[in-house]
Write an enzyme that holds these catalytic residues in place. Structure first.
Site, short mmCIF file in Angstrom:
data_model
loop_
_atom_site.label_atom_id
_atom_site.label_comp_id
_atom_site.label_asym_id
_atom_site.label_seq_id
_atom_site.Cartn_x
_atom_site.Cartn_y
_atom_site.Cartn_z
N CYS A 273 -8.76 -10.41 34.52
CA CYS A 273 -8.08 -11.71 34.33
C CYS A 273 -8.87 -12.73 33.51
O CYS A 273 -8.45 -13.09 32.42
CB CYS A 273 -7.74 -12.30 35.69
SG CYS A 273 -6.60 -11.27 36.62
N1 LIG Z 1 -6.23 -7.64 39.37
C1 LIG Z 1 -6.13 -8.92 39.62
O1 LIG Z 1 -6.96 -9.49 40.34
C2 LIG Z 1 -4.97 -9.74 39.08
C3 LIG Z 1 -4.77 -11.02 39.60
C4 LIG Z 1 -3.72 -11.78 39.12
C5 LIG Z 1 -2.91 -11.27 38.12
N2 LIG Z 1 -3.14 -10.03 37.61
C6 LIG Z 1 -2.22 -9.55 36.57
O2 LIG Z 1 -1.33 -8.61 37.16
C7 LIG Z 1 -1.00 -7.58 36.21
C8 LIG Z 1 -1.34 -6.22 36.80
O3 LIG Z 1 -2.75 -6.16 37.00
P1 LIG Z 1 -3.42 -5.11 37.97
O4 LIG Z 1 -4.83 -5.56 38.17
O5 LIG Z 1 -2.56 -4.83 39.15
O6 LIG Z 1 -3.44 -3.80 37.03
P2 LIG Z 1 -3.74 -2.31 37.49
O7 LIG Z 1 -4.22 -1.61 36.27
O8 LIG Z 1 -4.57 -2.29 38.72
O9 LIG Z 1 -2.33 -1.74 37.91
C9 LIG Z 1 -1.29 -1.56 37.02
C10 LIG Z 1 -0.54 -0.30 37.42
O10 LIG Z 1 0.61 -0.19 36.57
C11 LIG Z 1 0.80 1.18 36.26
N3 LIG Z 1 1.66 1.23 35.08
C12 LIG Z 1 1.35 1.00 33.79
N4 LIG Z 1 2.45 1.08 33.02
C13 LIG Z 1 3.48 1.35 33.84
C14 LIG Z 1 4.87 1.55 33.65
N5 LIG Z 1 5.41 1.44 32.44
N6 LIG Z 1 5.62 1.83 34.72
C15 LIG Z 1 5.07 1.91 35.95
N7 LIG Z 1 3.76 1.74 36.21
C16 LIG Z 1 2.99 1.45 35.15
C17 LIG Z 1 -0.60 1.71 36.09
O11 LIG Z 1 -0.64 3.11 36.23
C18 LIG Z 1 -1.34 0.98 37.21
O12 LIG Z 1 -1.32 1.71 38.42
C19 LIG Z 1 -1.75 -7.93 34.95
O13 LIG Z 1 -0.94 -8.68 34.11
C20 LIG Z 1 -2.89 -8.80 35.45
O14 LIG Z 1 -3.36 -9.69 34.46
C21 LIG Z 1 -4.14 -9.25 38.09
#
Ligand SMILES: NC(=O)c1ccc[n+]([C@@H]2O[C@H](COP(=O)([O-])OP(=O)(O)OC[C@H]3O[C@@H](n4cnc5c(N)ncnc54)[C@H](O)[C@@H]3O)[C@@H](O)[C@H]2O)c1
Length: 445
Positions: A273
């Site tokens: 992030c």
């Molecule tokens: N990790 C954090 O602390 C956090 C906090 C706030 C916001 N975010 C935001 O949330 C979003 C997700 O982040 P995250 O950390 O959960 O990512 P992540 O990589 O942990 O998880 C994303 C998941 O989506 C899956 N994926 C990718 N493309 C896909 C598709 N087309 N269909 C289905 N599944 C799919 C991946 O395999 C993965 O398991 C991002 O935009 C991030 O900026 C993350």
């Protein structure tokens, strides 16, 4: 009206909720809906993750396998790689990654891929919510036209909103249910129903007037952090030159009961992030001929911290008549922050890279991270993964310098102080007493 139809289902907890992307954000969210009695379906492209979920095994630290297994067993949550199941969902929440391209421009390809799956199956009576962090305008400039392409109309047939995720992995105090949720729809109807849905799982929902406001609010939050951490890092570098204890300065300033909020320096920013999100905002700013200078400056200061840490190690060894080349450096912690296993954008990787480039022999210990892989952004070590070494007395004694990059709680810092020759502490992990009792040369950021 479609608003009434979906809202009725939501209020009766009869809505089926689909979550696309079961990572750090999506899995806790899907589990929370299931725990609150709704039926949830998780959509994943990674079949291995889907399989683990269906076996009740969590791969996300903040989600306990027991809690996951309970909702899976009760048939309130299952994961699938079959996107045809989207048609059966009344609410669909997109939680896919939003990385940056090599050019540091937003890469919304994962959002587009998820949206295409929805677009193919969108039916009357569905509410779609984007949670992935992105630039203001993504929901109504990109997603809305896609969803209306097939002839369905917003408000008449479906609803569309943005709601940023604020989860803080590893935070023992704040979880999905006690972090207020900001919700902004493309229309008032969308806001109202999305707010009702989140109201089932979080204590406080803050509705805003548009999806753009919600998108911008998320970017402001994370840019605020990046800029203030940048300020703390600059102060740390200045204090180093002036021979002043940065941490003591911050502690003193923080006694002011108003107008000051403490931020702390560190080896650099990491995670999915803080290093990335401000670029989404500055990219959008550039599209409008606006130069967001704070973001650029914070990026510049923060991205130089690994280099500063490498300099501290070099200088500390130099004081002991040793060169970095040929010295054994033990990195303590490679995760981007304490007590989690996430190494995405971790400054530890840049630090290791820099130390190796100067000829140091680098080993690391991290109880949460068994192995780290180096991608093309890291030039040293011929792409070979490094494995966490056991933190034995021999390992600590053999190292010419130990560098605390991540201040994991469980580490035996007394032992680190007792057996190390030189310690560079980038997190103020060592207490005053530990520093006093240690014979090691200790350098702090
Ligand atoms: N990790 C954090 O602390 C956090 C906090 C706030 C916001 N975010 C935001 O949330 C979003 C997700 O982040 P995250 O950390 O959960 O990512 P992540 O990589 O942990 O998880 C994303 C998941 O989506 C899956 N994926 C990718 N493309 C896909 C598709 N087309 N269909 C289905 N599944 C799919 C991946 O395999 C993965 O398991 C991002 O935009 C991030 O900026 C993350």
């Amino acid at each position: 009206m479609v608003k009434e139809e979906i809202k009725r289902l939501v209020e009766a907890k009869g809505a089926r909720v689909g979550v696309i992307g079961l990572g750090y954000v999506g899995l806790p969210l899907a589990v929370e809906f299931a725990r609150k009695g709704l039926r949830a379906v998780g959509f994943e492209v990674d079949a291995r993750k889907a399989e683990l979920i269906n076996q009740g095994e969590s791969y996300i630290g903040d989600v306990h396998s027991a809690a996951l297994a309970e909702v899976v067993k009760a048939e309130r949550l299952h994961a699938t790689t079959d996107f045809d199941e989207l048609s059966s969902c009344d609410a669909i929440i997109i939680c896919v990654p939003t990385p940056l391209r090599k050019t540091k421009e937003p890469d919304i390809s994962y959002i587009l891929a998820a949206a295409e799956q929805i677009q193919k199956r969108l039916r009357r009576g569905q509410l779609v919510i984007l949670e992935s962090t992105t630039y203001p305008g993504t929901t109504d400039e990109v997603l809305l036209p896609m969803f209306e392409e097939g002839g369905l109309k917003l408000d008449e047939d479906f609803l569309l909103a943005f709601s940023p995720e604020r989860v803080d992995p590893g935070n023992p105090q704040f979880h999905t249910d006690n972090i207020p949720k900001v919700v902004g729809g493309c229309t008032d109807d969308s806001t109202e129903v999305a707010a009702a849905l989140y109201g089932l799982i979080v204590k406080e929902v803050h509705a805003v007037s548009s999806a753009r406001v919600a998108e911008a609010a998320k970017l402001l939050e994370n840019t605020f952090r990046a800029v203030n951490i940048g300020m703390a890092n600059e102060m740390a570098r200045l204090c180093y030159h002036l021979g002043i204890d940065t941490w003591e300065v911050i502690r003193a300033a923080a006694t002011k009961p108003f107008g000051f909020m403490a931020f702390y320096p560190g080896p650099g920013i990491g995670g999915h992030c803080i290093p990335l999100d401000p670029h989404y905002l500055s990219w959008k700013a550039r599209q409008h001929g606006f130069d967001s200078r704070f973001i650029g400056l914070a990026e510049e200061v923060n991205s130089r911290m690994p280099e500063h840490v490498a300099t501290l190690v070099t200088d500390a060894l130099n004081d002991e008549q040793k060169s970095l080349k040929g010295s054994r450096v033990l990195i303590l912690g490679v995760a981007y922050k304490k007590d989690i296993d996430d190494v995405r954008e971790s400054p530890a990787l840049s630090i290791i890279d820099r130390l190796r480039a100067k000829g140091a022999e680098v080993v690391y210990h991290d109880p949460f991270v068994a192995e780290v892989r180096f991608d093309d952004a890291h030039t040293q070590g011929s792409g070979e993964p490094l494995h966490s070494t056991e933190l034995t007395d021999e390992e600590l004694s053999a190292a010419d310098c130990a560098v605390i990059v991540t201040d994991h709680s469980g580490l035996d810092y007394d032992r680190v102080c007792r057996l190390s020759k030189v310690i560079v502490d980038t997190r103020n992990a060592l207490s005053r007493d530990q520093r006093k009792a240690s014979c090691a040369k200790i350098v702090r950021l």
